[in-house]
Enzyme design. Structure first.
Site, PDB file in Angstrom:
ATOM      1  N   ASP A   1       0.821  -1.221   0.000  1.00  0.00           N
ATOM      2  CA  ASP A   1       0.000   0.000   0.000  1.00  0.00           C
ATOM      3  C   ASP A   1       0.853   1.269   0.000  1.00  0.00           C
ATOM      4  O   ASP A   1       0.316   2.376  -0.044  1.00  0.00           O
ATOM      5  CB  ASP A   1      -0.926   0.016   1.226  1.00  0.00           C
ATOM      6  CG  ASP A   1      -1.983  -1.070   1.141  1.00  0.00           C
ATOM      7  OD1 ASP A   1      -2.335  -1.479   0.015  1.00  0.00           O
ATOM      8  OD2 ASP A   1      -2.457  -1.527   2.198  1.00  0.00           O
TER       9      ASP A   1
ATOM     10  N   ARG B   1      -5.212   6.737  -0.660  1.00  0.00           N
ATOM     11  CA  ARG B   1      -3.742   6.811  -0.597  1.00  0.00           C
ATOM     12  C   ARG B   1      -3.161   7.668  -1.726  1.00  0.00           C
ATOM     13  O   ARG B   1      -2.111   8.284  -1.563  1.00  0.00           O
ATOM     14  CB  ARG B   1      -3.135   5.406  -0.600  1.00  0.00           C
ATOM     15  CG  ARG B   1      -3.553   4.599   0.631  1.00  0.00           C
ATOM     16  CD  ARG B   1      -2.672   3.417   0.882  1.00  0.00           C
ATOM     17  NE  ARG B   1      -3.361   2.420   1.679  1.00  0.00           N
ATOM     18  CZ  ARG B   1      -3.532   2.484   3.005  1.00  0.00           C
ATOM     19  NH1 ARG B   1      -3.041   3.508   3.685  1.00  0.00           N
ATOM     20  NH2 ARG B   1      -4.175   1.533   3.644  1.00  0.00           N
TER      21      ARG B   1
END
Ligand code: S3P
Length: 434
Positions: A314, A389
């Site tokens: 991530d 993100r």
């Protein structure tokens, strides 16, 4: 009303101590395991982001008692037999996939849906092994109907390195007849294995020629426990990279989970020359934790080993931001999975950085960031397609680029990092409504 866009501007050095929000992966698992255990599980430090709150609502709809106390402690009263329900996992792939595994061995019909991003994400990776165990599915993508029932244990070699797939199979295995075995060619985050043990389940883990073997015998009861959720390294990554790229900065992020299967970004940043140290290393709820101290650093481009991807999957968008400031190129490969996250993160990172004056060479399963060795021009308006993100990474870029950076759909940041802009403001950052 949430703002339509956020703008990040350079304001000089970032300084101070903050605490990252609770780890998202551990928070989902605490609610799901607590929800099927016997007794009352208490959870402190739960991430109260939209993704996890969707899992809390789902467990409640499935029959568990889920309550938040005034002091922020959550209590989960387990329902060892779940009930049929319609659940909405919002933006959360982890919630959807783990819940499929959790309900598969119960005598229930569960309709699972999610937002427009989650509806596009691949689910066959989970439904294929769960169907082999005996669960039935209608639909290939969300919305889907799961019909659970009696399951038979399987041995399954993961075709993609995915902790979500591994976890779904292990959760189903709890209710399957016989020994469930998952073989992972590359180790992925092991929070399910660790937490199952905390709930009294015997889980065997062994490394062999084929990879890591995780085994559990079906029919084991889960016994309620107390869980303290450490800070999320995937969220801590944002203030840490912000400090590394902003001259004069020194930032401490307290209580960060340092499970070695999650620390690939920190390892990579140190290889790039980052002044990044761990203080006060300790253990919380069976997981290694520490305070991270990050100071502004001159960074150099590196080649990130492809086999490190699962431990920082991530974190590539924020690594790409650090790489933009570094001297020389940073090569990242083994990233096929990044194309099927909340967005196609290779494409959106390349597009966002290009809008800010940084060249990124895209490959089907990788990217190379052409580091400038100084602050990039910035000035871009970044399309996030609702990916939290992508939004946070480009806002961090804007804190140290020459011109401000604007991101759209900033409300999605709350899926994993509620209070992101306020936490960054405590360090001196200027992130405001556009
Ligand atoms: C997660 C696993 C990873 C990660 C996600 C959380 C988990 O996904 O990207 O944010 O909690 O198991 P994959 O298992 O699909 O790689």
């Amino acid at each position: 009303m949430s703002p339509a866009r956020l703008t990040a501007r350079a304001t000089g050095a970032l300084r101070g101590r903050v605490r990252a929000p609770g780890d998202k992966s551990i928070s989902h698992r605490a609610l799901i395991l607590g929800g099927v255990a016997r007794g009352e599980t208490t959870v402190t430090g739960l991430l109260e982001g939209a993704d996890v709150l969707a899992t809390a609502a789902a467990m409640s709809a499935l029959g568990a008692g889920v309550r938040r106390g005034d002091d922020g402690t959550w209590t989960v009263t387990g329902a060892p037999e779940l009930t049929s329900a319609a659940i909405d996992c919002g933006n959360s792939g982890t919630g959807a996939r783990l819940l499929m595994g959790a309900v598969a061995g119960h005598d229930v019909t569960v309709v699972i849906d999610g937002d427009s991003s989650l509806r596009t994400r691949p689910m066959a990776r989970v439904t294929t092994p769960l169907a082999q165990m005996g669960a039935r599915f209608e639909g290939e993508r969300l919305p889907m109907t799961v019909r659970g029932g009696s399951l038979q244990a399987i041995r399954y070699r993961l075709p993609v390195a995915s902790a979500q797939v591994k976890s779904a199979i292990l959760l189903a295995g709890l209710r399957a007849a016989g020994l469930t075995e998952v073989v992972e060619p590359e180790p992925t985050r092991d929070h399910t294995e660790r937490m199952l043990r905390a709930f009294g389940v015997e889980v065997g883990v062994q490394d062999g020629a084929e990879g890591r073997h995780i085994r559990l015998m079906g029919g084991q009861p889960l016994t309620a426990t107390r869980i303290t959720v450490p800070g999320d390294p995937s969220s801590a990554a944002f203030p840490i990279v912000a400090a590394l790229i902003t001259p004069g900065s020194e930032v401490v992020v307290e209580g960060v989970l340092l499970n070695p299967l999650r620390t690939g970004l920190f390892e990579t940043l140190v290889e790039m020359g980052a002044d990044l140290k761990v203080e006060n290393a300790r253990e919380i709820s069976g997981e290694p934790v520490g305070d991270l101290v990050a100071r502004h650093s001159r960074l150099a481009g590196v080649t990130v080993p492809a086999d490190r991807a699962p431990s920082m999957i991530d974190e590539y968008p924020i690594l790409a931001v650090a790489a933009a400031f570094a001297e020389g190129d940073t090569h990242m490969d083994g990233l096929g999975e990044l194309r099927v996250k909340e967005s196609d993160r290779i494409a959106l990172t390349a597009e966002g950085l290009a809008a800010c004056g940084v060249q990124v060479d895209e490959r089907p399963e990788g990217m190379t960031v052409r580091g400038l060795g100084h602050a990039p021009p910035g000035g871009g308006t970044v399309r996030t397609l609702g990916d939290h993100r992508i939004a946070m990474s480009h806002l961090v870029l804007g804190l140290a680029s020459e011109a401000p950076v604007i991101v759209d759909e900033p409300e999605m940041i709350a899926t994993s990092f509620p209070g992101f802009a306020a936490l960054m403001a405590r360090l001196g950052a200027d992130i405001m409504e556009a």
